[in-house]
Write an enzyme that holds these catalytic residues in place. Structure first.
Site, mmCIF file in Angstrom:
data_model
loop_
_atom_site.group_PDB
_atom_site.id
_atom_site.type_symbol
_atom_site.label_atom_id
_atom_site.label_comp_id
_atom_site.label_asym_id
_atom_site.label_seq_id
_atom_site.Cartn_x
_atom_site.Cartn_y
_atom_site.Cartn_z
ATOM 1 N N ARG A 278 -8.473 -3.858 -2.679
ATOM 2 C CA ARG A 278 -8.166 -5.123 -2.002
ATOM 3 C C ARG A 278 -9.271 -6.160 -2.133
ATOM 4 N NH1 ARG A 278 -4.078 -5.040 1.567
ATOM 5 N NH2 ARG A 278 -2.575 -3.435 1.082
ATOM 6 N N ARG B 167 0.283 -11.517 1.954
ATOM 7 C CA ARG B 167 -0.554 -11.737 3.146
ATOM 8 C C ARG B 167 -1.324 -13.055 3.106
ATOM 9 N NH1 ARG B 167 -3.524 -6.860 5.999
ATOM 10 N NH2 ARG B 167 -3.401 -8.477 7.606
ATOM 11 N N HIS C 144 -8.686 0.541 2.213
ATOM 12 C CA HIS C 144 -9.671 -0.346 2.857
ATOM 13 C C HIS C 144 -10.849 0.507 3.349
ATOM 14 C CE1 HIS C 144 -6.680 -3.792 4.036
ATOM 15 N NE2 HIS C 144 -7.531 -4.249 3.125
ATOM 16 N N CYS D 221 -7.582 -1.447 12.465
ATOM 17 C CA CYS D 221 -6.926 -2.525 11.715
ATOM 18 C C CYS D 221 -6.305 -3.566 12.643
ATOM 19 C CB CYS D 221 -5.804 -1.987 10.841
ATOM 20 S SG CYS D 221 -6.239 -0.667 9.734
ATOM 21 N N ASN E 20 0.873 -1.174 0.000
ATOM 22 C CA ASN E 20 0.000 0.000 0.000
ATOM 23 C C ASN E 20 0.914 1.229 0.000
ATOM 24 O OD1 ASN E 20 0.424 1.124 2.742
ATOM 25 N ND2 ASN E 20 -0.531 -0.782 3.456
ATOM 26 N N ASP F 190 -12.301 0.435 6.138
ATOM 27 C CA ASP F 190 -12.188 0.875 7.543
ATOM 28 C C ASP F 190 -11.262 2.084 7.725
ATOM 29 O OD1 ASP F 190 -9.668 -0.317 7.384
ATOM 30 O OD2 ASP F 190 -10.001 -1.741 9.018
ATOM 31 N N ALA G 100 2.996 0.885 8.343
ATOM 32 C CA ALA G 100 2.534 -0.200 7.473
ATOM 33 C C ALA G 100 1.145 0.093 6.914
ATOM 34 C CB ALA G 100 2.508 -1.519 8.239
ATOM 35 N N ASN H 36 -8.215 -7.855 9.017
ATOM 36 C CA ASN H 36 -8.247 -8.454 7.687
ATOM 37 C C ASN H 36 -8.354 -9.976 7.695
ATOM 38 O OD1 ASN H 36 -6.007 -5.880 7.107
ATOM 39 N ND2 ASN H 36 -7.965 -5.977 6.059
HETATM 40 N N1 ARG Z 1 0.106 -3.482 5.726
HETATM 41 C C1 ARG Z 1 -1.250 -3.944 5.793
HETATM 42 C C2 ARG Z 1 -1.777 -4.163 4.391
HETATM 43 O O1 ARG Z 1 -1.451 -3.380 3.536
HETATM 44 C C3 ARG Z 1 -2.119 -2.977 6.521
HETATM 45 C C4 ARG Z 1 -3.510 -3.480 6.720
HETATM 46 C C5 ARG Z 1 -4.431 -2.454 7.300
HETATM 47 N N2 ARG Z 1 -5.664 -3.046 7.656
HETATM 48 C C6 ARG Z 1 -6.860 -2.467 7.581
HETATM 49 N N3 ARG Z 1 -7.870 -3.100 8.061
HETATM 50 N N4 ARG Z 1 -7.039 -1.306 6.991
HETATM 51 O O2 ARG Z 1 -2.481 -5.094 4.104
#
Ligand code: ARG
Length: 277
Positions: free
Chosen positions: A139, A92, A168, A262, A24, A170, A256, A73
């Protein structure tokens, strides 16, 4: 009036957390995570949620999966049903078996989305009243929403995300109770804005800077809102609506691209009839 959920969460300590890849726009491999600070921030978030009345379940961290700290996630929880995520990025995908094992060990029935669709769990799906609002584009695939609805029995409404920094749902939407939500409409297309306006009676609208400070990535426990940061205007509106704000610094995790929400996955959400088997 309160949400009716958000009293039980799954979290995973940042033992192996770091920025080891870039999936991201916030992630830069050359940025170092201060492991000790990350641990302190995570512990303080956990304690804050507990003090606000939440029960926290802890998932064992795993080496080589730095983002497993972002349990939001893991998947979608519906009563005793768990629908694991289908991650967009291979980086992931290795987290999934660990989440599935935890949910199986804790009495959940696991139902899976088809292999060819992507959906990143509660990061892209949040309940509001009897509806599950779900984001797509960066995503999660738009096509995943119909499958999610079929699996859970929930009424799913789709919102297209348009700003890759707010990748995302959220990061753009935080339900507060049955009438109120924090929203970042800059992250949505025009139709998505209309969907949310029709669904939520009263909106606390974040401007671009507030949205990019991840103000919407907050955890709500009854009348307590746990936020990564809170500009004065946002705090005043929340207080006027009867909420107490607690700011929990999570800047190590912002490296991150994640903040308070998250780092948590609500375990006490019921969305539709399939969750009550
Ligand atoms: N580094 C993680 C990703 O890019 C961060 C996830 C953040 N999660 C969220 N629910 N917004 O997947």
């Amino acid at each position: 009036m309160t949400l009716g959920w958000g009293h039980r969460y799954l979290m995973c300590p940042p033992e192996h957390f770091g920025v080891l890849y870039e999936i991201n726009p916030w992630m830069h491999r050359e940025v170092r995570v201060d492991a000790e600070r990350a641990r302190q921030q995570w512990e303080r978030l956990k304690t804050t949620l507990e003090e606000a009345g939440a029960q926290i379940e802890v998932l064992q961290p795993t080496p080589d999966l730095p983002d497993i700290v972002f349990t939001a996630n893991a998947g979608v929880v519906n009563g005793t049903q768990f629908v694991p995520s289908r991650f967009m990025h291979p980086e992931r995908q290795g987290e999934v078996p660990y989440y599935v094992a935890w949910f199986e060990a804790h009495g959940f029935t696991v139902d899976r989305l088809p292999e060819h669709v992507h959906h990143e769990g509660a990061g892209d799906a949040l309940p509001f009243g009897s509806v599950l609002l779900s984001g797509y584009r960066f995503r999660s695939d738009a096509a995943s929403h119909a499958y999610l609805s079929r699996l859970t029995g929930a009424a799913v409404r789709s919102v297209e995300l348009v700003d890759e920094r707010l990748y995302h749902l959220d990061l753009t939407f935080c339900p507060l109770d049955e009438h109120h939500a924090i929203v970042a409409p800059d992250g949505w297309d025009r139709y998505g804005r209309r969907v949310v306006e029709a669904l939520v009676p009263e909106l606390l609208v974040l401007d671009a800077d507030q949205a990019l400070a991840f103000c919407a990535n907050s955890v709500v426990i009854d009348s307590t809102v746990v936020m990564p940061s809170c500009p004065p205007a946002v705090g005043r509106q929340l207080e006027a609506w009867g909420f107490d704000v607690v700011v929990c610094a999570v800047d190590e995790f912002l490296k991150a691209g994640g903040a308070c929400r998250c780092l948590t996955l609500a375990l006490d959400v019921t969305l539709g009839p399939q969750g009550a088997r």
